[in-house]
Enzyme design. Structure first.
Site, PDB file in Angstrom:
ATOM      1  N   LYS A  69       0.823  -1.213   0.000  1.00 25.69           N
ATOM      2  CA  LYS A  69       0.000   0.000   0.000  1.00 25.69           C
ATOM      3  C   LYS A  69       0.858   1.264   0.000  1.00 25.69           C
ATOM      4  O   LYS A  69       0.613   2.182  -0.794  1.00 25.69           O
ATOM      5  CB  LYS A  69      -0.954  -0.027   1.190  1.00 25.69           C
ATOM      6  CG  LYS A  69      -1.827   1.221   1.363  1.00 25.69           C
ATOM      7  CD  LYS A  69      -3.035   0.952   2.208  1.00 25.69           C
ATOM      8  CE  LYS A  69      -2.728   0.213   3.489  1.00 25.69           C
ATOM      9  NZ  LYS A  69      -1.849   0.974   4.410  1.00 25.69           N
ATOM     10  N   THR A  71       4.014   1.488  -0.826  1.00 27.59           N
ATOM     11  CA  THR A  71       4.756   1.471  -2.083  1.00 27.59           C
ATOM     12  C   THR A  71       3.901   2.030  -3.213  1.00 27.59           C
ATOM     13  O   THR A  71       4.372   2.820  -4.046  1.00 27.59           O
ATOM     14  CB  THR A  71       5.206   0.035  -2.411  1.00 27.59           C
ATOM     15  OG1 THR A  71       5.981  -0.465  -1.325  1.00 27.59           O
ATOM     16  CG2 THR A  71       6.041  -0.008  -3.681  1.00 27.59           C
ATOM     17  N   ARG A  92       2.061   8.508   6.891  1.00 27.21           N
ATOM     18  CA  ARG A  92       2.303   8.434   8.331  1.00 27.21           C
ATOM     19  C   ARG A  92       3.759   8.098   8.613  1.00 27.21           C
ATOM     20  O   ARG A  92       4.462   7.565   7.753  1.00 27.21           O
ATOM     21  CB  ARG A  92       1.413   7.354   8.958  1.00 27.21           C
ATOM     22  CG  ARG A  92      -0.075   7.655   8.931  1.00 27.21           C
ATOM     23  CD  ARG A  92      -0.874   6.443   9.372  1.00 27.21           C
ATOM     24  NE  ARG A  92      -0.639   5.323   8.469  1.00 27.21           N
ATOM     25  CZ  ARG A  92      -0.774   4.042   8.801  1.00 27.21           C
ATOM     26  NH1 ARG A  92      -1.132   3.712  10.028  1.00 27.21           N
ATOM     27  NH2 ARG A  92      -0.563   3.090   7.920  1.00 27.21           N
ATOM     28  N   LYS A 103       6.766  -6.612  10.981  1.00 27.59           N
ATOM     29  CA  LYS A 103       6.341  -5.973   9.737  1.00 27.59           C
ATOM     30  C   LYS A 103       7.476  -5.254   9.011  1.00 27.59           C
ATOM     31  O   LYS A 103       7.509  -5.166   7.797  1.00 27.59           O
ATOM     32  CB  LYS A 103       5.208  -4.995  10.043  1.00 27.59           C
ATOM     33  CG  LYS A 103       4.578  -4.346   8.817  1.00 27.59           C
ATOM     34  CD  LYS A 103       3.374  -3.516   9.224  1.00 27.59           C
ATOM     35  CE  LYS A 103       2.734  -2.845   8.032  1.00 27.59           C
ATOM     36  NZ  LYS A 103       3.562  -1.795   7.444  1.00 27.59           N
ATOM     37  N   ALA A 271      -4.008   1.665  12.404  1.00 24.43           N
ATOM     38  CA  ALA A 271      -5.426   1.600  12.037  1.00 24.43           C
ATOM     39  C   ALA A 271      -6.157   0.449  12.700  1.00 24.43           C
ATOM     40  O   ALA A 271      -7.387   0.438  12.723  1.00 24.43           O
ATOM     41  CB  ALA A 271      -5.572   1.491  10.526  1.00 24.43           C
ATOM     42  N   PHE A 299      -3.704  -0.367   7.033  1.00 31.79           N
ATOM     43  CA  PHE A 299      -4.290  -1.695   6.851  1.00 31.79           C
ATOM     44  C   PHE A 299      -5.376  -1.679   5.770  1.00 31.79           C
ATOM     45  O   PHE A 299      -5.300  -0.903   4.820  1.00 31.79           O
ATOM     46  CB  PHE A 299      -4.787  -2.250   8.183  1.00 31.79           C
ATOM     47  CG  PHE A 299      -3.671  -2.515   9.164  1.00 31.79           C
ATOM     48  CD1 PHE A 299      -2.622  -3.352   8.835  1.00 31.79           C
ATOM     49  CD2 PHE A 299      -3.664  -1.902  10.413  1.00 31.79           C
ATOM     50  CE1 PHE A 299      -1.583  -3.589   9.725  1.00 31.79           C
ATOM     51  CE2 PHE A 299      -2.629  -2.142  11.311  1.00 31.79           C
ATOM     52  CZ  PHE A 299      -1.590  -2.984  10.959  1.00 31.79           C
ATOM     53  N   PHE A 379       3.706  -8.596  -9.118  1.00 30.25           N
ATOM     54  CA  PHE A 379       4.917  -9.353  -8.814  1.00 30.25           C
ATOM     55  C   PHE A 379       5.353 -10.105 -10.081  1.00 30.25           C
ATOM     56  O   PHE A 379       4.518 -10.401 -10.956  1.00 30.25           O
ATOM     57  CB  PHE A 379       4.660 -10.365  -7.692  1.00 30.25           C
ATOM     58  CG  PHE A 379       4.610  -9.760  -6.314  1.00 30.25           C
ATOM     59  CD1 PHE A 379       5.540 -10.116  -5.349  1.00 30.25           C
ATOM     60  CD2 PHE A 379       3.629  -8.831  -5.971  1.00 30.25           C
ATOM     61  CE1 PHE A 379       5.493  -9.572  -4.068  1.00 30.25           C
ATOM     62  CE2 PHE A 379       3.571  -8.289  -4.707  1.00 30.25           C
ATOM     63  CZ  PHE A 379       4.508  -8.652  -3.747  1.00 30.25           C
ATOM     64  N   TRP A 407       7.071  -0.866  -8.151  1.00 35.56           N
ATOM     65  CA  TRP A 407       8.143  -1.417  -7.319  1.00 35.56           C
ATOM     66  C   TRP A 407       9.416  -1.575  -8.157  1.00 35.56           C
ATOM     67  O   TRP A 407      10.501  -1.238  -7.710  1.00 35.56           O
ATOM     68  CB  TRP A 407       7.729  -2.775  -6.735  1.00 35.56           C
ATOM     69  CG  TRP A 407       8.727  -3.318  -5.753  1.00 35.56           C
ATOM     70  CD1 TRP A 407       8.749  -3.129  -4.410  1.00 35.56           C
ATOM     71  CD2 TRP A 407       9.855  -4.151  -6.059  1.00 35.56           C
ATOM     72  NE1 TRP A 407       9.824  -3.778  -3.844  1.00 35.56           N
ATOM     73  CE2 TRP A 407      10.522  -4.409  -4.834  1.00 35.56           C
ATOM     74  CE3 TRP A 407      10.375  -4.699  -7.235  1.00 35.56           C
ATOM     75  CZ2 TRP A 407      11.675  -5.195  -4.766  1.00 35.56           C
ATOM     76  CZ3 TRP A 407      11.523  -5.471  -7.164  1.00 35.56           C
ATOM     77  CH2 TRP A 407      12.159  -5.713  -5.945  1.00 35.56           C
TER      78      TRP A 407
END
Length: 553
Positions: A69, A71, A92, A103, A271, A299, A379, A407
């Site tokens: 998210k 990214t 954030r 994480k 969140a 999230f 991916f 990415w």
């Protein structure tokens, strides 16, 4: 293939004053913290008559497969700038807890990152330390007041203000404090939350300036007297000193993306246990400087986006113009029942089964009247037939899926997404929160549970209902609700993937955040102080002989 940190360290990072100039921030409004990050004095910014468009990036429910998210937020902001749209990114700040737990960091990845990523993921400009200090100052003043005679008549059994630390530490969840005799005060049960769950964090992120910050701090309810009258931070004369500790922290932080575009990284509530959005001040600052602002909520959309709409937008008057829902083939396969070790194998049927999670989020966002587009963070293992299946399912539910490669390719890999976002953001929308202010508190909880989580109902003990009724009678009934629950499922069971229905949302506790302006409903087994995993990331983090951090990313 280079790692995120190798990509970050190889970047040609620009001086922060150059980034500020690019963003339209005058030099006298920039307060540098070193060469590559700065605070922004918003009072020295030029006036804005036409604020930009606000784009929210959210996602499906997170899985160990990864969704990307942040990214995608970075890649989209870079892509919008690439197609000629003056764009600011608003994110954030990461918490130290996940960095040393499971994480990892929260600065994006690959060629869609904000930098300097080590600084951002660690101490940054000290905002979290200031929030921790302000929160714990209030805790110290509560116990000090009781020690010196308790003139306010605080019932020590009903002190609700806990302490915080920005680290995952399960041993501190429930404690007995002030042991060791009379000189150390009155023993009582208490505990610690993680700093991102602090009401002070929420207040900093929802305040519109220093005056509002102090006013909100003054309204914090720290506990009750024996006859259940609330006692506030103002009653303890703590609000002024707390505001002093936060006077610098309330200023947004300016950094840059790998492509040299400006980013404001400020505030960091989780969140799953808080409201999950960056600061109102940073978002408004971006809207005053740019034609488009890309922000994110933590999230999945069932948590972060719902709280963005029902708490942040409700309180601030912000109106989102478009939503991006991030998903991956891998994550949809997990929602379709595939084990993490088998995700590289082609499985179109699993993608179709797991897509029910994505469809649920599309339907939920539509309830708020905001147009949405789906970003498929690609991916290299994704099959064309798997991607085609997602596109078909999304189209059948009135949205569009855009394949993104940011990415690997940076902003160039998200240009199609950027063009679609511009199309829907520039069209009229009919945004409205999910429920009205005057709905009773428990009915608000039940509304979110039934309409967003698709539960049969929310349930709570008689004690919880009685507490909500007391707050309703005391004038807090107009507040929105902030539901704390697992991020992994629409239900309160983290193992219930996909799109469960007919489940029960059990509310085991409620907390009043009068200063932040919401009521927290703690559901299922969610904890406001996380624990470390069996093998925490901290075991592999070190500083090498050249002074470089290893193992953090």
């Amino acid at each position: 293939m280079l790692t995120d940190i190798e990509i970050s360290r190889a970047a040609a990072i620009r001086p922060v004053l150059e980034i500020a100039e690019r963003a339209g921030i005058p030099a006298d409004a920039v307060e540098p913290y070193g060469h590559h990050k700065a605070k922004v004095d918003v009072h020295r910014l030029p006036a804005c008559d036409a604020p930009g468009k606000l784009i929210l990036v959210t996602a499906i429910n997170p899985t160990p497969a990864g969704e990307g998210k942040t990214t995608t937020s970075v890649g989209l902001a870079d892509a919008l700038n690439r197609i000629g749209k003056r764009t600011m990114l608003c994110l954030r700040e990461p918490s130290l807890g996940p960095c040393f737990g499971t994480k990892g960091g929260a600065a994006g990845g690959g060629y869609a990152q904000v930098i300097p990523m080590e600084d951002i993921n660690l101490h940054f400009t000290g905002d979290f330390h200031a929030i921790t200090s302000a929160h714990n100052l209030l805790a110290a003043m509560i116990d000090n007041h009781i020690y010196w005679g308790n003139a306010l008549g605080i019932d020590t059994r009903r002190v609700v203000w806990r302490r915080v630390v920005d680290m995952n530490d399960r041993a501190l969840r429930d404690i007995v404090q002030s042991l060791g005799g009379a000189v150390n005060g009155y023993p009582r049960e208490s505990g610690f939350d993680i700093t991102v769950a602090s009401e002070v964090m929420a207040i900093l992120c929802l305040a519109d300036g220093l005056a509002d910050l102090e006013a909100r701090l003054s309204r914090i309810v720290i506990g009750y007297t024996r006859d259940r009258r609330p006692v506030t931070a103002r009653d303890l004369n703590a609000d002024g000193a707390m505001a002093v500790l936060l006077a610098q922290a309330i200023k947004p932080n300016l950094v840059q993306t790998l492509e040299g575009n400006p980013a404001l990284v400020h505030g960091g509530p989780f969140a799953n246990i808080a409201h999950g959005c960056n600061s109102v001040i940073a978002t408004r600052t971006g809207l005053g400087l740019a034609d488009y602002v890309v922000t994110e909520a933590g999230f999945g959309a069932d948590l972060g986006a719902e709280k963005f709409f029902d708490i942040k937008c409700r309180q601030s008057g912000l109106r989102p113009d478009a939503v991006v829902i991030v998903a991956t083939v891998r994550a949809l396969k997990m929602n379709g029942g595939v084990a993490k070790g088998d995700l590289a194998r082609p499985d179109v049927d699993a993608v179709r089964r797991g897509a029910v999670n994505l469809v649920r989020h599309i339907e939920n966002v539509r309830q708020f009247g905001v147009p949405a587009v789906v970003a498929i963070n690609r991916f290299h293992t994704d099959g064309d037939d798997e991607l085609a299946a997602i596109a078909s399912i999304v189209a059948a539910h009135g949205s569009q899926a855009m394949i993104c490669t940011h990415w690997a390719d940076g902003g160039a890999g998200a240009e199609d997404l950027a063009r679609r976002v511009v199309e829907i953001a520039d069209a009229p929308s009919q945004f409205a929160p999910l429920y009205d202010d005057d709905l009773p508190l428990f009915d608000k909880i039940n509304t979110v549970a039934t309409r967003i989580y698709r539960a049969e109902a929310a349930v709570a003990s008689p004690e919880v209902h009685a507490q909500l009724a007391r707050w309703q009678d005391a004038g807090y009934g107009h507040l929105p609700v902030c539901i704390a629950k697992t991020q992994y499922s629409f239900s309160t069971d983290p193992a219930a993937l996909g799109a469960p229905t007919g489940h029960i949302v059990s509310v085991r506790d409620v907390r009043l955040a009068a200063g932040a302006g919401f009521v927290v409903a703690i559901c299922g087994d969610i904890r406001t102080m996380p624990g470390l995993p069996r093998v925490p990331a901290a075991e592999s983090i070190r500083v090498d002989a050249d002074g470089l951090i290893q193992g953090l990313f």
